[in-house]
Design a protein around this motif. Structure first.
Motif, PDB file in Angstrom:
ATOM      1  N   MET A   1       0.840  -1.198   0.000  1.00  0.00           N
ATOM      2  CA  MET A   1       0.000   0.000   0.000  1.00  0.00           C
ATOM      3  C   MET A   1       0.876   1.248   0.000  1.00  0.00           C
ATOM      4  SD  MET A   1      -1.291   0.308   3.974  1.00  0.00           S
ATOM      5  CE  MET A   1      -1.225  -1.375   4.618  1.00  0.00           C
ATOM      6  N   GLU A   2       0.294   2.370  -0.388  1.00  0.00           N
ATOM      7  CA  GLU A   2       0.959   3.666  -0.243  1.00  0.00           C
ATOM      8  C   GLU A   2       1.160   3.925   1.248  1.00  0.00           C
ATOM      9  OE1 GLU A   2       1.218   6.787  -2.462  1.00  0.00           O
ATOM     10  OE2 GLU A   2       1.656   5.135  -3.846  1.00  0.00           O
ATOM     11  N   GLU A   3       2.259   4.521   1.587  1.00  0.00           N
ATOM     12  CA  GLU A   3       2.496   4.967   2.971  1.00  0.00           C
ATOM     13  C   GLU A   3       2.309   3.866   4.009  1.00  0.00           C
ATOM     14  OE1 GLU A   3       0.333   8.594   3.704  1.00  0.00           O
ATOM     15  OE2 GLU A   3       1.626   9.651   2.300  1.00  0.00           O
ATOM     16  N   SER A   4       2.821   2.686   3.700  1.00  0.00           N
ATOM     17  CA  SER A   4       2.690   1.584   4.656  1.00  0.00           C
ATOM     18  C   SER A   4       3.454   1.895   5.948  1.00  0.00           C
ATOM     19  CB  SER A   4       3.217   0.289   4.051  1.00  0.00           C
ATOM     20  OG  SER A   4       4.613   0.351   3.896  1.00  0.00           O
ATOM     21  N   GLU A   5       4.381   2.861   5.897  1.00  0.00           N
ATOM     22  CA  GLU A   5       5.179   3.183   7.082  1.00  0.00           C
ATOM     23  C   GLU A   5       4.597   4.331   7.914  1.00  0.00           C
ATOM     24  OE1 GLU A   5       9.238   3.860   5.970  1.00  0.00           O
ATOM     25  OE2 GLU A   5       9.516   1.822   5.225  1.00  0.00           O
ATOM     26  N   VAL A   6       3.450   4.846   7.505  1.00  0.00           N
ATOM     27  CA  VAL A   6       2.845   5.953   8.268  1.00  0.00           C
ATOM     28  C   VAL A   6       1.900   5.378   9.329  1.00  0.00           C
ATOM     29  CG1 VAL A   6       1.364   7.990   8.141  1.00  0.00           C
ATOM     30  CG2 VAL A   6       3.090   7.582   6.371  1.00  0.00           C
ATOM     31  N   CYS A   7       1.941   5.993  10.500  1.00  0.00           N
ATOM     32  CA  CYS A   7       1.165   5.536  11.661  1.00  0.00           C
ATOM     33  C   CYS A   7      -0.324   5.407  11.346  1.00  0.00           C
ATOM     34  CB  CYS A   7       1.365   6.551  12.788  1.00  0.00           C
ATOM     35  SG  CYS A   7       0.481   6.152  14.291  1.00  0.00           S
ATOM     36  N   CYS A   8      -0.959   4.375  11.919  1.00  0.00           N
ATOM     37  CA  CYS A   8      -2.390   4.156  11.711  1.00  0.00           C
ATOM     38  C   CYS A   8      -3.239   4.988  12.649  1.00  0.00           C
ATOM     39  CB  CYS A   8      -2.732   2.678  11.894  1.00  0.00           C
ATOM     40  SG  CYS A   8      -2.722   2.165  13.638  1.00  0.00           S
TER      41      CYS A   8
ATOM     42  N   ALA B   1       1.036  24.420  28.082  1.00  0.00           N
ATOM     43  CA  ALA B   1       1.314  23.718  26.832  1.00  0.00           C
ATOM     44  C   ALA B   1       1.119  22.207  26.964  1.00  0.00           C
ATOM     45  CB  ALA B   1       2.729  24.024  26.356  1.00  0.00           C
ATOM     46  N   GLY B   2       0.533  21.765  28.064  1.00  0.00           N
ATOM     47  CA  GLY B   2       0.383  20.345  28.346  1.00  0.00           C
ATOM     48  C   GLY B   2      -0.159  19.481  27.220  1.00  0.00           C
ATOM     49  N   PRO B   3      -1.190  19.942  26.497  1.00  0.00           N
ATOM     50  CA  PRO B   3      -1.733  19.058  25.463  1.00  0.00           C
ATOM     51  C   PRO B   3      -0.720  18.708  24.365  1.00  0.00           C
ATOM     52  CG  PRO B   3      -3.292  20.815  25.945  1.00  0.00           C
ATOM     53  CD  PRO B   3      -2.012  21.152  26.684  1.00  0.00           C
ATOM     54  N   LEU B   4       0.264  19.584  24.115  1.00  0.00           N
ATOM     55  CA  LEU B   4       1.132  19.370  22.947  1.00  0.00           C
ATOM     56  C   LEU B   4       1.948  18.080  23.014  1.00  0.00           C
ATOM     57  CD1 LEU B   4       2.274  23.027  22.166  1.00  0.00           C
ATOM     58  CD2 LEU B   4       0.172  21.846  21.560  1.00  0.00           C
ATOM     59  N   PRO B   5       2.733  17.860  24.091  1.00  0.00           N
ATOM     60  CA  PRO B   5       3.506  16.607  24.114  1.00  0.00           C
ATOM     61  C   PRO B   5       2.632  15.355  24.219  1.00  0.00           C
ATOM     62  CG  PRO B   5       3.866  17.872  26.129  1.00  0.00           C
ATOM     63  CD  PRO B   5       3.083  18.753  25.210  1.00  0.00           C
ATOM     64  N   ASN B   6       1.359  15.555  24.504  1.00  0.00           N
ATOM     65  CA  ASN B   6       0.457  14.393  24.529  1.00  0.00           C
ATOM     66  C   ASN B   6      -0.131  14.082  23.160  1.00  0.00           C
ATOM     67  OD1 ASN B   6       0.034  13.342  27.417  1.00  0.00           O
ATOM     68  ND2 ASN B   6       0.052  15.559  27.651  1.00  0.00           N
ATOM     69  N   ALA B   7      -0.071  15.058  22.261  1.00  0.00           N
ATOM     70  CA  ALA B   7      -0.680  14.869  20.944  1.00  0.00           C
ATOM     71  C   ALA B   7       0.276  14.169  19.997  1.00  0.00           C
ATOM     72  CB  ALA B   7      -1.103  16.223  20.381  1.00  0.00           C
ATOM     73  N   SER B   8       0.714  12.982  20.401  1.00  0.00           N
ATOM     74  CA  SER B   8       1.643  12.219  19.572  1.00  0.00           C
ATOM     75  C   SER B   8       1.378  10.743  19.794  1.00  0.00           C
ATOM     76  CB  SER B   8       3.091  12.540  19.955  1.00  0.00           C
ATOM     77  OG  SER B   8       3.965  11.573  19.395  1.00  0.00           O
ATOM     78  N   THR B   9       1.452   9.968  18.721  1.00  0.00           N
ATOM     79  CA  THR B   9       1.339   8.517  18.878  1.00  0.00           C
ATOM     80  C   THR B   9       2.705   7.901  19.162  1.00  0.00           C
ATOM     81  OG1 THR B   9       1.690   8.092  16.533  1.00  0.00           O
ATOM     82  CG2 THR B   9      -0.598   8.397  17.249  1.00  0.00           C
ATOM     83  N   PHE B  10       3.738   8.742  19.258  1.00  0.00           N
ATOM     84  CA  PHE B  10       5.118   8.254  19.368  1.00  0.00           C
ATOM     85  C   PHE B  10       5.467   7.350  18.178  1.00  0.00           C
ATOM     86  CE2 PHE B  10       5.163   8.699  24.284  1.00  0.00           C
ATOM     87  CZ  PHE B  10       5.498  10.040  24.152  1.00  0.00           C
ATOM     88  N   CYS B  11       4.992   7.733  17.015  1.00  0.00           N
ATOM     89  CA  CYS B  11       5.257   6.887  15.842  1.00  0.00           C
ATOM     90  C   CYS B  11       6.728   6.951  15.463  1.00  0.00           C
ATOM     91  CB  CYS B  11       4.359   7.263  14.670  1.00  0.00           C
ATOM     92  SG  CYS B  11       4.880   8.691  13.701  1.00  0.00           S
ATOM     93  N   GLY B  12       7.430   8.007  15.879  1.00  0.00           N
ATOM     94  CA  GLY B  12       8.878   8.037  15.693  1.00  0.00           C
ATOM     95  C   GLY B  12       9.361   8.537  14.349  1.00  0.00           C
ATOM     96  N   ARG B  13       8.417   8.940  13.488  1.00  0.00           N
ATOM     97  CA  ARG B  13       8.841   9.388  12.165  1.00  0.00           C
ATOM     98  C   ARG B  13       9.651  10.684  12.254  1.00  0.00           C
ATOM     99  NH1 ARG B  13       4.881  10.622   7.295  1.00  0.00           N
ATOM    100  NH2 ARG B  13       6.107   9.763   5.584  1.00  0.00           N
ATOM    101  N   CYS B  14       9.316  11.527  13.236  1.00  0.00           N
ATOM    102  CA  CYS B  14      10.032  12.804  13.398  1.00  0.00           C
ATOM    103  C   CYS B  14      11.506  12.559  13.699  1.00  0.00           C
ATOM    104  CB  CYS B  14       9.369  13.639  14.488  1.00  0.00           C
ATOM    105  SG  CYS B  14       9.065  12.779  16.042  1.00  0.00           S
ATOM    106  N   GLU B  15      11.747  11.678  14.644  1.00  0.00           N
ATOM    107  CA  GLU B  15      13.133  11.371  15.013  1.00  0.00           C
ATOM    108  C   GLU B  15      13.871  10.736  13.843  1.00  0.00           C
ATOM    109  OE1 GLU B  15      13.471   8.967  18.513  1.00  0.00           O
ATOM    110  OE2 GLU B  15      15.653   8.903  18.450  1.00  0.00           O
TER     111      GLU B  15
END
Lengths: 256, 474
Positions: free
Chosen positions: A169-176, B357-371
């Motif tokens: 799929m497109e963007e398979s590495e993007v969070c669900c 600013a509390g809501p901001l660090p909570n608005a993440s799934t920790f998906c790690g793409r940023c890092e």
């Protein structure tokens, strides 16, 4: 590889325990077929909900519980990149001020693996004995992908399942959009992310979507089914172990 | 600017239901994500550069006092002046006094997030000085009385029609009475209006992407050339920089420039990279008569040596914004202050307080793409987690959440009790589903079932089934 069969402690994960026991049995089957002895030590949760909510004390005490239960075994294997990642990457720094526990956490970390990674990277399994005629697409769960480097392992094994055609799929590495407590704290945002994911899944035309983490799978299944899509949602271990007789996630015998 | 970080949830909801914004956000994927990936793929040593970038910034942060003093010495040697500002109020006052010393009525500005951070435009206007933004995106949002929604593409939330509307509403005094929509025509129109401003301004204010310690040079990168005109044409040039922007040498800057443009826009180098060292010398063809650098701390020195020090490596490329699924869904304004996206979720609580600013660090799934895409390897999820730890420790999270977490923790620490609870939960969820594989509505899980079905347990828990299997085997 030791001469005697390796003793594996299966970290079932709390979501598999509650929602999808088949995944646990699929993991056991795959590990036993690869020549391992599987045990299921006393366990509850890896502590991730506490850890990601900022409650380090609880996370530490749950980590100690896991470390004590699993350290006598040769390996810890989890059918989840998220829980395996927690043990492998996050347990040691939890004990930065406690050298004794830190050492124990590091020893456990070194022998903890996600299931498909353990099968391929550690045991050298090149082939599974299963058949699943149909087209599948694979979602890369974030922790598995980015904390443990799991990308090719499940795909390599899937490639040896008879009859399977993998359509990326497109963007398979993007969070669900699951993100543990995120989906409860920010439901509308989470919904938007899983809607995008569902769109990418459906665009492949695959009849089944697979992933290695039950959190993502429950999220994707819930969204696809709410939208009336018929694509089946399963943990990759079910297909690799040939345990696909049971209804897919969110479905039941009565659904037809 | 007004802080609305506490209304993040509501802001995000509004953003999700704003069709114009949603349309504009789609451009990020094409404009930034794919271009970055292509640029990185073409440079085999990119990973090595990231490592080197991290080490360089770490070295600077470990010796920040030394390099800042060296920078100051060199600026003075080249005829410029350095002003140290502890906080936003001091920085604003310094800029105002420089402007007043030359009786400035109008200042032109290159893009500067530090200027946004200290609220410089409002401050100058309140003192009778008219700031004119000259970066096209900044200029557009200034006309619309908005703030940047992205740290390198301030008007990324807007589409062409909205830009045309803004120009039509404001450009009649300059002789532009006809509405234009074609991008090239809009750009020409802005250029002609801005050209007059450049020639009339007494002071030009820019940011600084880097401050080079060995020569006292400030560096800006732009794609429009507006920065050059801002700092060359007026009598006075003021560069605003936060203290962590200092780097030891030209060689070091070239390393960071290679990382910056690729990570930001997928360019090998931005169109303009402008180096400023001191005021105009006798033999120079042009340049300002005065060169001032305002070095802003505003809480940054408090991050040194602590769990947020790594954040000071940030070179403001915006790759973390561009790759964040949360930012991509709602854009920057929803974050409620100057810095949006993952870098903002770490930096904002430091600058304005975790209490707001509390809501901001909570608005993440920790998906790690940023890092994963950060050119200097900032562990952004880890630092968002550190903020959550502070919130937990200081009882800043809702009582209900705390209670729920505590109850769950108590059960999870007692395997037998946990087993009972899961057995019961499994049975209950299956009862509620009435033989179906999923539940459509569950009042206690409304956040989930408002948008999704809830798959129910397959049957008895794994542990129950495992126990049965073991009994049958023995």
């Amino acid at each position: 590889m030791p001469i005697s069969p390796p003793r594996i402690g299966l970290f079932v994960t709390c979501l598999v325990d509650l929602f999808r026991p088949t995944v646990g049995f699929a993991a056991i089957k795959l590990l036993e077929e690869a020549g391992c002895v599987v045990e299921v030590p006393t366990q509850t949760c890896c502590g991730q909900p506490a850890y990601n909510s900022g409650d380090r004390a609880t996370a530490r005490s749950l980590a100690q519980q896991v470390i004590a239960a699993f350290e006598p075994l040769d390996y810890v294997v989890a059918p989840s990149g998220s829980c395996a990642g927690m043990i492998k990457q996050h347990y040691p720094p939890l004990f930065s001020n406690d050298p004794g526990w830190r050492a124990r956490a590091e020893r456990l970390s070194a022998k903890t693996f996600e299931l498909t990674s353990f099968l391929t990277d550690v045991l050298g399994v090149e082939q599974v004995n299963a058949s699943h005629p149909g087209t599948v697409t694979y979602h890369d769960s974030c922790s598995g992908l980015r904390e443990l480097g799991i990308k090719t392992q499940p795909r390599r094994l899937l490639g040896t399942v008879e009859g399977v055609e993998l359509r990326e799929m497109e963007e398979s590495e993007v969070c669900c959009g699951f993100g543990g407590t995120f989906c409860i704290k920010y439901p509308e945002l989470s919904n938007r992310m899983v809607s995008d994911k569902a769109g990418h899944i459906l665009a492949t035309g695959a009849d089944t979507v697979l992933a290695g983490d039950l959190g993502c799978l429950l999220n994707m299944a819930g969204k696809l089914q709410r939208d009336g899509a018929t694509v089946q949602v399963r943990h990759v271990a079910e297909v690799l172990a040939g345990l696909t007789e049971v209804p897919a996630i969110g479905e039941s015998e009565g659904d037809g | 600017m007004q802080v609305t970080t506490q209304a993040f949830q509501r802001n995000a909801g509004a953003a999700l239901h704003n069709p114009a914004l949603q349309k504009a956000l789609k451009n990020i994927k094409i404009g930034f994500v794919r271009k970055r990936a292509a640029a990185v793929a073409k440079l085999p040593e990119f990973e090595a550069l990231r490592e080197a970038g991290r080490e360089l910034k770490n070295h600077v942060l470990d010796h920040l006092d030394f390099y800042l003093e060296q920078f100051e010495t060199k600026v003075i040697e080249s005829g410029g002046q350095v002003h140290w500002a502890q906080d936003a109020a001091e920085a604003n006052q310094i800029v105002l006094e420089i402007c007043q010393s030359v009786n400035a009525r109008r200042v032109t500005k290159g893009k500067s997030m530090i200027s946004e951070e200290i609220g410089l435009n409002d401050f100058l206007e309140a003192h009778g000085i008219r700031p004119v933004e000259t970066d096209l995106g900044e200029y557009i949002i200034q006309l619309r009385h908005e703030h940047p929604s992205h740290i390198i593409a301030p008007a990324v939330h807007l589409n062409r029609e909205q830009v045309a509307d803004a120009f039509q509403a404001h450009h009649a005094p300059y002789g532009f009475t006809e509405r234009r929509e074609e991008p090239r025509a809009l750009m020409d129109e802005a250029r002609q209006v801005l050209r007059q401003q450049f020639l009339q301004a007494e002071v030009g204010i820019t940011g600084a992407n880097f401050c080079i310690a060995e020569t006292g040079t400030t560096v800006i990168v732009t794609n429009e050339g507006n920065g050059d005109l801002t700092q060359i044409l007026p009598k006075v040039h003021i560069a605003l920089a936060s203290i962590e922007k200092v780097v030891p040498t030209f060689e070091d800057v070239s390393l960071l420039l290679r990382l910056l443009a690729r990570s930001a826009t997928g360019q090998e180098l931005s169109v303009y990279t402008t180096f400023s060292t001191g005021p105009r010398r006798a033999e120079d063809a042009d340049g300002p008569e005065q060169f001032h650098v305002v070095l802003l701390d505003n809480g940054r020195s408090g991050m040194l040596g602590g769990e947020f020090q790594d954040m000071l490596r940030c070179i403001r490329c915006a790759a973390c914004l561009n790759h964040c699924p949360v930012y991509g869904a709602i854009g920057g304004h929803a974050y409620g202050w100057v810095y949006p996206g993952p870098m903002g979720s770490v930096l904002t609580p430091q600058l304005i307080g975790i209490e707001v600013a509390g809501p901001l660090p909570n608005a993440s799934t920790f998906c790690g793409r940023c890092e994963d895409v950060c050119p200097v390897h900032i562990p952004l999820p880890k630092m968002m987690r550190h903020w959550r730890e502070q919130e937990f420790a200081r009882h800043l999270i809702p009582m209900t959440t705390r209670f729920g977490l505590g109850l769950w923790a108590f059960v999870a620490r007692n395997p037998k009790l946990y087993r009972l609870a899961t057995n019961l939960g499994s049975w209950l969820l299956r009862r509620l589903a009435g033989g179906k594989g999923r539940i459509r509505s569950l009042p206690l899980a409304r956040g989930w079932t408002a948008w999704r079905d809830l798959p129910v347990p397959q049957g008895r828990t794994f542990q129950q089934q495992w126990a049965t299997r073991r009994e049958n085997q023995s």
